[in-house]
Design an enzyme around this catalytic site. Structure first.
Site, mmCIF file in Angstrom:
data_model
loop_
_atom_site.group_PDB
_atom_site.id
_atom_site.type_symbol
_atom_site.label_atom_id
_atom_site.label_comp_id
_atom_site.label_asym_id
_atom_site.label_seq_id
_atom_site.Cartn_x
_atom_site.Cartn_y
_atom_site.Cartn_z
ATOM 1 C CD1 TRP A 90 -3.962 20.213 -1.023
ATOM 2 C CD2 TRP A 90 -4.838 19.107 0.713
ATOM 3 N NE1 TRP A 90 -5.056 19.512 -1.481
ATOM 4 C CE2 TRP A 90 -5.612 18.829 -0.436
ATOM 5 C CE3 TRP A 90 -5.208 18.523 1.913
ATOM 6 C CZ2 TRP A 90 -6.728 17.992 -0.416
ATOM 7 C CZ3 TRP A 90 -6.326 17.691 1.939
ATOM 8 C CH2 TRP A 90 -7.060 17.431 0.778
ATOM 9 N NE ARG B 197 4.843 16.609 1.499
ATOM 10 C CZ ARG B 197 5.013 15.294 1.552
ATOM 11 N NH1 ARG B 197 5.880 14.713 0.772
ATOM 12 N NH2 ARG B 197 4.337 14.561 2.391
ATOM 13 C CG ASN C 136 1.589 16.605 6.461
ATOM 14 O OD1 ASN C 136 0.398 16.614 6.166
ATOM 15 N ND2 ASN C 136 2.481 15.873 5.824
ATOM 16 N N GLY C 137 -1.034 16.638 8.747
ATOM 17 C CA GLY C 137 -1.848 15.548 9.294
ATOM 18 C C GLY C 137 -3.133 16.104 9.867
ATOM 19 C CG HIS D 283 -24.434 -1.632 -21.287
ATOM 20 N ND1 HIS D 283 -25.508 -2.434 -21.596
ATOM 21 C CD2 HIS D 283 -23.339 -2.310 -21.715
ATOM 22 C CE1 HIS D 283 -25.076 -3.553 -22.168
ATOM 23 N NE2 HIS D 283 -23.757 -3.499 -22.260
ATOM 24 C CE LYS E 45 -2.613 11.790 -14.585
ATOM 25 N NZ LYS E 45 -2.070 10.707 -13.831
ATOM 26 C CD GLU F 5 -3.261 7.555 -15.201
ATOM 27 O OE1 GLU F 5 -4.057 7.282 -14.313
ATOM 28 O OE2 GLU F 5 -2.327 8.362 -15.041
ATOM 29 C CE LYS G 269 3.660 13.155 -7.325
ATOM 30 N NZ LYS G 269 3.000 12.802 -8.588
ATOM 31 C CD GLU H 151 -4.523 13.996 -11.861
ATOM 32 O OE1 GLU H 151 -4.585 13.993 -10.632
ATOM 33 O OE2 GLU H 151 -3.904 13.128 -12.495
ATOM 34 C CB CYS I 172 0.951 20.034 4.825
ATOM 35 S SG CYS I 172 -0.747 20.517 5.050
HETATM 36 C C1 F6R Z 1 -3.141 11.175 -10.233
HETATM 37 C C2 F6R Z 1 -2.470 11.049 -8.969
HETATM 38 C C3 F6R Z 1 -3.203 10.441 -7.829
HETATM 39 C C4 F6R Z 1 -2.321 9.420 -7.121
HETATM 40 C C5 F6R Z 1 -3.011 8.877 -5.859
HETATM 41 C C6 F6R Z 1 -2.197 7.785 -5.212
HETATM 42 O O1 F6R Z 1 -2.338 11.786 -11.183
HETATM 43 O O2 F6R Z 1 -1.344 11.413 -8.830
HETATM 44 O O3 F6R Z 1 -4.403 9.858 -8.249
HETATM 45 O O4 F6R Z 1 -2.047 8.391 -8.020
HETATM 46 O O5 F6R Z 1 -3.203 9.922 -4.969
HETATM 47 O O6 F6R Z 1 -0.947 8.269 -4.847
HETATM 48 P P1 F6R Z 1 0.270 7.308 -4.527
HETATM 49 O O7 F6R Z 1 0.587 6.584 -5.782
HETATM 50 O O8 F6R Z 1 1.362 8.219 -4.093
HETATM 51 O O9 F6R Z 1 -0.192 6.363 -3.463
#
Ligand code: F6R
Length: 612
Positions: A74, A27, A100-101, A508, A489, A485, A607, A492, A2
């Protein structure tokens, strides 16, 4: 999660709010809305969908209000729709609230209010708060700011909240607990936002609101108090974010821009720390606890998602060079698992946003039990950077694409520098190894730039696999977290199911998945497990799997086995994740774009995960 933006000044509020919401859309982006005071009336305009849709809807109207609040959502309570979108009116429509929250006790507050005869239109906790605030205000005959303080003292949970009132049309009230909030201080104008991105084009002067602080903002004054009305003296910080850092700069997506920024962001991260002529490494931010770090019996990393993957790479690096046992914990698990923490133990929290709720809660537990908590954070002034005992910023610049890319490589850079320096001081590496690692680190930006020249080739490979339903990513040693990773990527942003595994674990279980339709990405650069991973590639090929291999330049063996090879420059194996992850970022990006996905705003994600 949010985005919140608010304005009070002499300019028209509506365009500032819309522009601010666009900047904050990373966000949360399932619905959006604004509230303004027009002709003494409190107006709310909101709808499901992107900010641009609201902008189009409002374009036929002209607004005069020079005060307003805006929100991009969000969803946490109730599905994304017009009604659940913020701002929310109180029952009598005298107040509008953005939030937000999560207000955890909203159900009991709602029941209490329903017993008093109030009804609700939405499924949200925010609407409950708006009406609760109205009720507190009228039943106790309070002015707005006193009512806010009293209402918030009864709220359980997390909030960044801004309130606009029809009765006090020249006042904004903002408050926070557990969710970020920044106030921009301009000349005769104020801005409130979840982070500085909507503010930087108007002013560099900001105040970071702390938990349980309330800001009473009027056109000619700003007052901050705690919930008991004790006045506080706010500290104005000067922020250093250039506008082009938060714009796409000619790239189609922020994610692509940020992938291509990595030679610079890694160099920025090393600037002033890695001094080549002198062959020194200085991490100013963690000097006070350097001794504690090198004498540590154990280091625990806490993080989530991509940052957790950076912690996994750090585990290998710290164990190898510093000979210190390392644990890497998901912050979300750590916070609830009754962790054993010895007083003085080193805990390192890694977070791009510095606002992740699980990581913040894990830090609190570690600190309560006596740990020294260091923060590796990108967002300057963020909550994690403020609550940790010491720390190092990434200096990677704002990361706007929801999928983390340049923050990951900057995290690896800082963690590598920390480990190498600690190892030198501890005497677990020789001076010559130290110098060798410094030289390798210094060359990383150029090597990442070289890896980026593979973009066209990776785009072609992406076209071949864009319709796959599953992907497997395999790596060993330092490249195992890179496999995780790469898989994260891809899933997501493209919504293709992908799993990362240590390559040797394949036999396994996951080997059962291999057939001619299964693309398997091997991160098989020349390192100490090279011979072993070749056997793993053969195991996949003999079951007709399609192999895409990231290899070291000049490799002659793997290109003869793999269906596609991507050659990256050689470096020390401990630093290889900084280079080998780049093709994987590009692969996910191109596949997602070819599938028509919105890479900067993937579905269901946001984010900065500021809720549990
Ligand atoms: C993946 C991604 C998330 C963040 C996770 C932690 O691309 O962006 O998995 O890495 O939400 O976020 P931070 O690093 O902001 O604590």
């Amino acid at each position: 999660m949010c985005g919140i933006v608010a304005y009070l000044g002499k300019q028209k509020a509506e365009p500032i709010l819309i522009k601010g919401l666009k900047r904050l859309e990373y966000r949360g982006y399932d619905s959006t809305g604004i509230a303004l005071i027009e002709n003494d009336e409190l107006q709310v305009h909101k709808k499901k969908g992107k900010v641009a849709e609201l902008e189009t809807e409002l374009s036929a109207q002209s607004f005069k209000s020079s005060i307003g609040i805006g929100h991009t959502r969000w969803a946490t309570h109730g599905e994304p729709n017009d009604v659940n979108a913020h701002p929310h009116y109180s029952a009598d429509q005298s107040l509008a609230v953005i939030h937000n929250g999560i207000i955890e006790n909203y159900r009991s507050l709602k029941t209490e209010l329903q017993k008093k005869g109030y009804s609700f239109k939405s499924d949200t906790d925010t609407e409950v708060f708006a009406t609760f605030l109205q009720d507190v205000k009228t039943s106790n005959d309070l002015n707005l700011e006193d009512a806010v303080r009293l209402a918030l003292s009864r709220v359980v949970g997390a909030y960044a909240i801004v309130i606009l009132s029809k009765e006090e049309p020249d006042t904004l009230i903002a408050a926070r607990k557990g969710s970020p909030m920044v106030i921009g201080v301009g000349k005769g104008e104020y801005f409130v936002a979840s982070d500085a991105t909507p503010i930087v084009e108007y002013t560099n002067n900001v105040i970071y609101l702390n938990d349980e602080e309330v800001a009473i903002i009027k056109s000619d004054s700003l007052e901050i108090t705690d919930l008991k009305d004790i006045p506080l003296t706010p500290k104005i910080h000067e922020i250093d974010i250039a506008l082009d850092e938060i714009e796409k700069g000619g790239y189609e997506h922020f994610m692509l821009k940020e992938i291509f920024e990595q030679p610079k962001s890694i160099a920025d991260c090393m600037r002033g720390r890695l001094k080549m002529p002198e062959q020194t490494l200085i991490l100013g931010g963690i000097q006070k606890y350097t001794d504690a770090l090198i004498q540590a019996e154990k280091i625990t990393f806490i993080a989530c998602g991509t940052s957790w993957h950076a912690g996994l790479v750090a585990e290998y690096i710290f164990e190898e060079f510093c000979r210190i046992p390392v644990e890497v914990q998901y912050a979300s698990e750590y916070r609830y698992r009754n962790p054993i923490v010895k007083p003085g133990e080193i805990v390192i929290a890694i977070s791009q946003s510095g606002e992740t709720a699980d990581t913040l809660a894990a830090i609190e537990i570690a600190q309560r039990r006596g740990a020294i908590v260091l923060g590796i954070v990108n967002a300057v002034g963020s909550s994690i950077s403020r609550v940790t005992d010491e720390g190092a910023y990434l200096h990677a610049g704002p990361e706007i694409g929801v999928a983390s890319t340049k923050a990951f490589t900057a995290q690896l850079t800082v963690l590598s520098m920390m480990a190498i320096k600690a190892a030198l001081l501890k005497g677990t590496i020789t001076d010559s190894t130290f110098r060798e690692l410094l030289n390798e680190l210094n060359d990383i930006p150029a090597k990442v730039a070289k890896a980026l020249t593979l973009n066209d080739k990776i785009k072609e490979i992406s076209a071949t696999f864009k319709d796959a339903h599953n992907f497997l990513y395999l790596g060993r040693g330092y490249n195992f977290p890179v496999a995780l990773e790469g898989a994260l990527k891809l899933k997501e942003i493209s919504y293709i199911h992908a799993e990362g595994y240590p390559a040797a674990e394949m036999k396994h279980g996951p080997i059962a998945l291999i057939d001619e339709n299964m693309p398997v990405v091997f991160i098989a650069t020349r390192d100490s497990s090279y011979d072993k991973i070749i056997s793993n590639i053969q195991e996949v090929k003999s079951r007709k799997g399609k192999v895409i291999a990231v290899v070291t330049e000049g490799d002659v063996l793997i290109p003869g086995m793999a269906d596609y090879t991507i050659e990256v420059p050689a470096t020390h194996e401990a630093l290889m994740p900084l280079v080998s992850v780049v093709p994987l970022q590009l692969l996910s990006y191109h596949i997602a774009v070819m599938r028509g996905a919105n890479v900067d705003q993937p579905r269901n994600l946001a984010k900065s995960v500021t809720v549990e």
